[in-house]
Structure formats: structure tokens, C-alpha cells
Write an enzyme that holds these catalytic residues in place. Structure first.
Site, PDB file in Angstrom:
ATOM      1  N   CYS A  95       0.972  -1.109   0.193  1.00 44.69           N
ATOM      2  CA  CYS A  95      -0.114  -0.073   0.056  1.00 44.69           C
ATOM      3  C   CYS A  95       0.771   1.142  -0.021  1.00 44.69           C
ATOM      4  O   CYS A  95       0.298   2.542  -0.217  1.00 44.69           O
ATOM      5  CB  CYS A  95      -0.962   0.014   1.206  1.00 44.69           C
ATOM      6  N   SER A 245     -10.813   1.151   5.423  1.00 38.02           N
ATOM      7  CA  SER A 245     -11.109   1.849   4.322  1.00 38.02           C
ATOM      8  C   SER A 245     -11.681   0.968   3.110  1.00 38.02           C
ATOM      9  O   SER A 245     -11.522  -0.252   3.585  1.00 38.02           O
ATOM     10  CB  SER A 245      -9.513   2.214   3.733  1.00 38.02           C
ATOM     11  N   ILE A 247     -12.778  -0.971  -0.647  1.00 36.89           N
ATOM     12  CA  ILE A 247     -11.995  -1.457  -1.942  1.00 36.89           C
ATOM     13  C   ILE A 247     -12.183  -0.585  -2.836  1.00 36.89           C
ATOM     14  O   ILE A 247     -13.456  -0.067  -3.106  1.00 36.89           O
ATOM     15  CB  ILE A 247     -12.666  -3.067  -2.043  1.00 36.89           C
ATOM     16  N   LYS A 365      -9.925   6.281   4.237  1.00 38.99           N
ATOM     17  CA  LYS A 365     -11.065   5.782   4.852  1.00 38.99           C
ATOM     18  C   LYS A 365     -12.323   6.029   4.018  1.00 38.99           C
ATOM     19  O   LYS A 365     -13.323   5.279   3.637  1.00 38.99           O
ATOM     20  CB  LYS A 365     -11.249   6.412   6.423  1.00 38.99           C
ATOM     21  N   HIS A 369      -9.362   3.733  -1.202  1.00 34.67           N
ATOM     22  CA  HIS A 369      -7.917   3.131  -1.021  1.00 34.67           C
ATOM     23  C   HIS A 369      -7.715   2.401  -1.974  1.00 34.67           C
ATOM     24  O   HIS A 369      -7.364   1.389  -1.787  1.00 34.67           O
ATOM     25  CB  HIS A 369      -7.753   2.734   0.331  1.00 34.67           C
TER      26      HIS A 369
END
Lengths: 423, 140
Positions: A95, A245, A247, A365, A369
Site C-alpha cells: 500500500c 478503508s 475496496i 477511509k 484506497h
């Protein structure tokens, strides 16, 4: 390794920034999203775009291989935006892929090998069913020694939360205030996946129940809603759905230029004056489960390089993949003492109009993300805020210094950048 | 699998020990650090002279979670939204920490679970024949 206190050997500036819509887009490939972000960046260049000026391309992407069945994506997206035959390099640090791609671009220019670099990031995640997305994200953990134990990504951060709660007395309610704050910001961001406050979200659910003739929920407040196991189910105790967060499909792009060439693109560049990155072991192999050591090290490097302190930073975009991650990030960055970060959302300190606004974009959030894009999209937000172009979510007052904090895995990678506006 | 002294410091060797119901760590001969999971190179002193050492399997809960949105491997075991499972990080009496499944605690009442709860290693067998694997767990 003491932090490097010298500035970059050659100045680097952001001269353009853009992002795609974040959300779920069944009809768009990762490449399509990258083009969308690139076009917004190109249109945002104050003095226009000359494709011939670009020397190299760095693309953050976690796993187009598993998400889309497409590897070797950097040349493909570079072709899609018409920049062949520039050298195109994909950067993968889970990430943190986007933030590390940004750092690669900074290093390419600082070294003198390039003058102008396109930095992008993208992830197309929603094509897979949730269970397979869970598996793919879990592959960013240690698949030999962590995932066999049953750890998912929410599970890792949930475990961190239990250690933090035990040590400092935080409750799940404190985390709910982080979600409330970030949704309040995301409601003002038209690019956000969840472009609504939690109050609006609740009203939508009540309205839907009314239309279907179902019993109306008895929520009196957002906190009632967040405590409702039906509306806000447990994902990995103590983290519920609204601690996580989403998808997301999305992409973001930045154009970087050597500071001495920034004037070819804009009269209002944003200078990158600090960059730091560090790595860490599997979560179980760390002395402290309530702080991400790599983030502390990366921040220390970035502050030393920039010659500024945590107190000087006006706003920050931090890696709130889970609500607990924002709390810990604000402590690791030195904004708050260890064990003091968890009440800051409830107290309004990290709100848009607070003393230390955190995640004015809505954060991971609420904005969404798309993992490989997130580190780049953080820089897009500080670019907008520092230039006074953030619209209704613009923070009050001047933003001369801002920071981005991007984490891969459970803190196995952390990368921090510090941005300065000089005029 | 060769005898204990000459097994390599790999995940396969560690898992073979689990299949034999032993939780084994790697001791650095140079600086004395104990590593779990095992390592071929000591990150503390960078030495590469390590030996396998049995642990007590006793420890305390350092962090945990009850997972409701489960990965496919755990879904295949029957876990899911209505049947969460517990996993966490255990700090062994000898010092090192390790990730593992947790048994003997109620995943539906995770709020009642205490950090610091004493636990003891157990070994879970999954699959059959050539595909059989042994997973590390701790029971409260």
C-alpha cells in the site's frame, strides 16, 4: 542509521497533480483510470504540457497481477498516456507503492539523471470478489508465518488496536470519531468514493427502509449507527466496517520537475524538501506493537532533510487504512505524544478547522484506497491545499508546509514526504 | 528430514517441527539472540552460526483479533460472519513473539479477552496425505 540532515542534492518540485474519480468502476481498467488521472494532471498544468519534456515514468501499483491478471503494467500505462519510449518502472511496496514511486521520482531528479518525471499510481481492485481481495491484500503480509495464523489486513490492524487499547486505555468509540471526521472531510471531496457524511449515510439508510416498508432504524445519532451490529458489522474485532478503508478503483498522477526547471510548467510549484523511507519486520517480530517503527524512522529522515519539526507541519495526509492507523500515524509523526493521539479526532484537533488538520481529503477511509494510488493521491491533496485549490474543504489560513505519510503492509514499509510552498 | 542439528533454517524445516509437535526457535551462537520464526542470518549481530532450540511453548497473549470477514482458507474451515475465529500474537516466556491461531477463548466475546492471558502451544492438522499441514495455535 542517523537521519540524513542534508537537503536533496538538487531541488525537486511538484508542478502538476491530478487524480481519477475514486470508487467502483466495472467498465474501467486500471489503465483507463491512470489515463483519467493523467488527463486531470495535464489540464492542471499552469503553462501547458510538453510531452517531450518528460524523462522517466514511475508507477506505483501493488498487484495488478492478482487484481486484473495484468503484470508488467508500467510500459502499458506509459504507452496509454503517449510517453513511449521513456523508461517506465513499476514500484511495488504494497500500500506504500505510490509513496515509494514518488520517492523514486524524487531520487531520479535529485541524482541528475532526469529533469522531469511522471509519477503515478493506480489500482483496480473491485473486479475480484471480497474474499479474493482479502486474500490478495493478505499477501502483503508474511505468507509463510503470518497469514497461516489467519491474519487478514483488518486482522493485523485490529491486533495492533488491542495492544494499543490495553496500553493506553483507548476504546472503540475513540476510533469511531476518526471515521466520523474523515467522512465529514470526504463529503466535501467530489473525487471521494464515499462523498457523504455519516449523518447523510444514515438518512439514506432510513429512507431506503421507509421505501421498502421495513422497520425504521432507531438511531438517534451517528454513534448509535456506528454501534449497530447490522449497519456497522464487525470485520475483525475491535474494527468494524466503518473503521476500514474501502475496496477502491482509482489512480493519481504527479508531474515532478527539477526546481530550476519548474518555472517552465508553473509559477506556483510545490517543493519537496524532505523524503524518508524505512522498512520493518513482520508485526510479531517487533518490540512495540503500538507504533510503526518504520514510520518513525521515515519521518525522522524527512524532518532532518527538510530542517523542520512536526510542530511546523500545517496539514498532513496520513495512511488511515484503518482508523487505528491514523491514531498511530499522528503519534509516529510526532504530532502527538505516544498514547495521546486517540482522542484528537473526538476533540476536534485533527478536524479540518482544528489545530492539526489530518486527512482533509477524507483519507483512505472516505476518499477510498486504491492501494497503489493512495501514496500519490495524498500528494495530490496537499498540492491542492497548499495552492488554495481544495474548494469547500480548503483549510482556513495558509498552508506553507504539509506532509504525506504512506504505509505498506503493517508498517513493513513507510515513506514520508514534506512539501513546501515558497510563494 | 535430517536430524535436528542439521536441519536448514527454512520455513519448511520449521513447519516439519510443527508437524512433530515442537515449536522450535533459532539460537544465534555468536550473540545468543533467540529468533522465532527461525532465521539463517541473525539480524542483531549478522552472524550465520545458528542452532535449533526447543521452546517451552508457553507464553502470553500480546495482541489478538476475532476475524469475521475471512480469507478463503478460513472460509473453507467453516468460518465467516456468523462463525468468527481468533488469531493473534503470543510472546513466549523465552522472549520472541509469533503469530498463531488462538483456542479456548470465545471469538464472539472478544471484548472479554485480556492481553497477557497465559497460553500454551498446540498443533492443528489440516488437509490429508501429501497436502497435510500443521498449523501453530495457542490455547488459553
Amino acid at each position: 542509521m542517523p537521519p540524513r540532515a542534508t537537503p536533496l542534492p538538487r531541488g525537486v518540485a511538484v508542478v502538476g497533480a491530478g487524480m481519477s474519480q475514486f470508487g467502483a468502476f466495472p467498465d474501467k481498467s486500471g489503465r483507463d483510470l491512470f489515463v483519467e488521472a493523467f488527463l486531470e494532471m495535464r489540464r492542471a498544468l499552469d503553462k501547458g504540457f510538453d510531452p517531450a519534456s518528460v524523462d522517466a515514468v514511475y508507477v506505483g501499483n501493488f498487484s495488478s497481477d492478482l487484481f486484473e491478471g495484468q503484470a508488467h503494467t508500467a510500459p502499458l500505462v506509459t504507452d496509454a498516456v503517449g510517453l513511449l519510449p521513456r523508461p517506465a518502472t513499476r514500484v511495488e511496496d504494497a500500500c506504500a507503492s505510490g509513496g515509494v514511486a514518488l520517492r523514486q521520482g524524487v531520487m531520479a531528479i535529485a541524482s541528475g539523471l532526469a529533469d522531469v518525471v511522471l509519477v503515478g499510481g493506480f489500482e483496480r481492485m473491485t473486479k475480484l470478489p471480497t474474499a479474493e481481495v482479502t486474500d490478495t491484500l493478505a499477501a502483503a503480509g508474511d505468507t509463510l508465518f503470518e497469514t497461516p495464523a489467519g491474519f487478514t489486513f483488518p486482522g493485523f490492524y485490529a491486533a495492533i488496536a488491542t495492544a494499543y487499547m490495553h496500553r493506553y486505555g483507548m476504546t472503540p468509540e475513540h476510533l469511531m470519531h476518526v471515521a466520523l471526521k474523515n467522512h465529514a472531510n470526504g463529503a466535501l471531496n467530489p473525487k471521494a468514493q464515499f462523498n457523504v457524511t455519516l449523518a447523510d449515510w444514515m438518512r439514506g439508510r432510513v429512507e431506503a427502509a421507509r421505501k421498502k416498508g421495513k422497520p425504521l432504524p432507531a438511531w438517534q445519532s451517528e454513534m448509535d449507527f456506528l454501534h449497530d451490529d447490522g449497519a456497522n458489522p464487525q470485520i475483525a474485532w475491535p474494527l468494524r466496517l466503518f473503521d476500514c478503508s474501502p475496496i477502491t478503483d482509482g489512480a493519481a498522477c504527479l508531474l515532478l520537475a527539477a526546481a530550476d526547471r519548474a518555472g517552465e510548467f508553473t509559477d506556483r510549484p510545490i517543493h519537496i524538501i524532505g523524503s524518508g523511507q524505512a522498512s520493518d519486520a513482520a508485526l510479531h517480530d517487533r518490540d512495540d506493537l503500538t507504533s510503526l517503527g518504520a514510520a518513525r524512522l521515515a519521518a525522522g529522515q524527512a524532518y532532518a532533510m527538510a530542517g523542520v519539526t512536526a510542530r511546523d507541519i500545517r496539514i498532513a495526509e496520513v495512511h488511515d487504512c484503518f482508523t487505528i492507523a491514523e491514531v498511530i500515524a499522528t503519534e509516529d509523526l510526532g504530532f502527538f505524544e505516544p498514547g495521546h493521539g486517540y482522542g484528537m479526532a473526538e476533540d476536534g484537533v485533527t478536524a479540518r478547522a482544528g489545530a492539526k488538520p489530518i486527512n482533509t481529503s477524507g483519507g483512505l477511509k472516505s476518499k477510498g484506497h486504491p492501494v497503489g494510488a493512495s501514496g500519490v493521491a495524498q500528494a495530490v491533496e496537499v498540492w491542492k491545499q497548499m495552492r488554495g485549490e481544495a474548494g469547500p474543504r480548503q483549510v482556513p489560513g495558509d498552508v506553507p508546509l504539509a506532509l504525506t505519510h504512506n504505509v505498506g503492509g503493517t508498517g513493513n514499509t513507510a515513506v514520508v514526504h514534506i512539501f513546501e510552498r515558497r510563494n | 528430514m535430517p536430524d535436528t542439528a542439521s536441519r536448514p533454517f527454512t520455513a519448511a524445516a520449521f513447519n516439519q517441527y510443527l508437524a512433530e509437535h515442537q515449536l522450535m526457535a533459532a539460537r544465534c551462537e555468536t550473540c545468543g539472540a533467540l529468533h522465532l520464526p527461525p532465521r539463517a542470518i541473525c539480524p542483531r549481530c549478522h552472524g550465520d552460526q545458528l542452532t535449533w532450540q526447543a521452546t517451552s511453548g508457553r507464553g502470553r497473549l500480546a495482541a489478538f483479533t476475532a476475524v469475521s470477514i475471512v480469507p478463503t482458507a478460513l472460509a473453507a474451515e467453516g468460518h465467516g460472519r456468523d462463525n468468527p475465529y481468533l488469531c493473534g500474537i503470543v510472546e513466549l516466556d523465552e522472549g520472541p513473539k509469533i503469530s498463531a491461531r488462538l483456542l479456548g477463548l470465545d471469538p464472539r466475546h472478544a471484548a472479554a479477552i485480556q492481553i497477557g492471558t497465559p497460553v500454551q502451544a498446540e498443533y492443528l492438522t489440516r488437509g490429508e496425505g501429501d497436502r497435510q499441514t500443521t498449523l501453530l495455535a495457542f490455547r488459553a
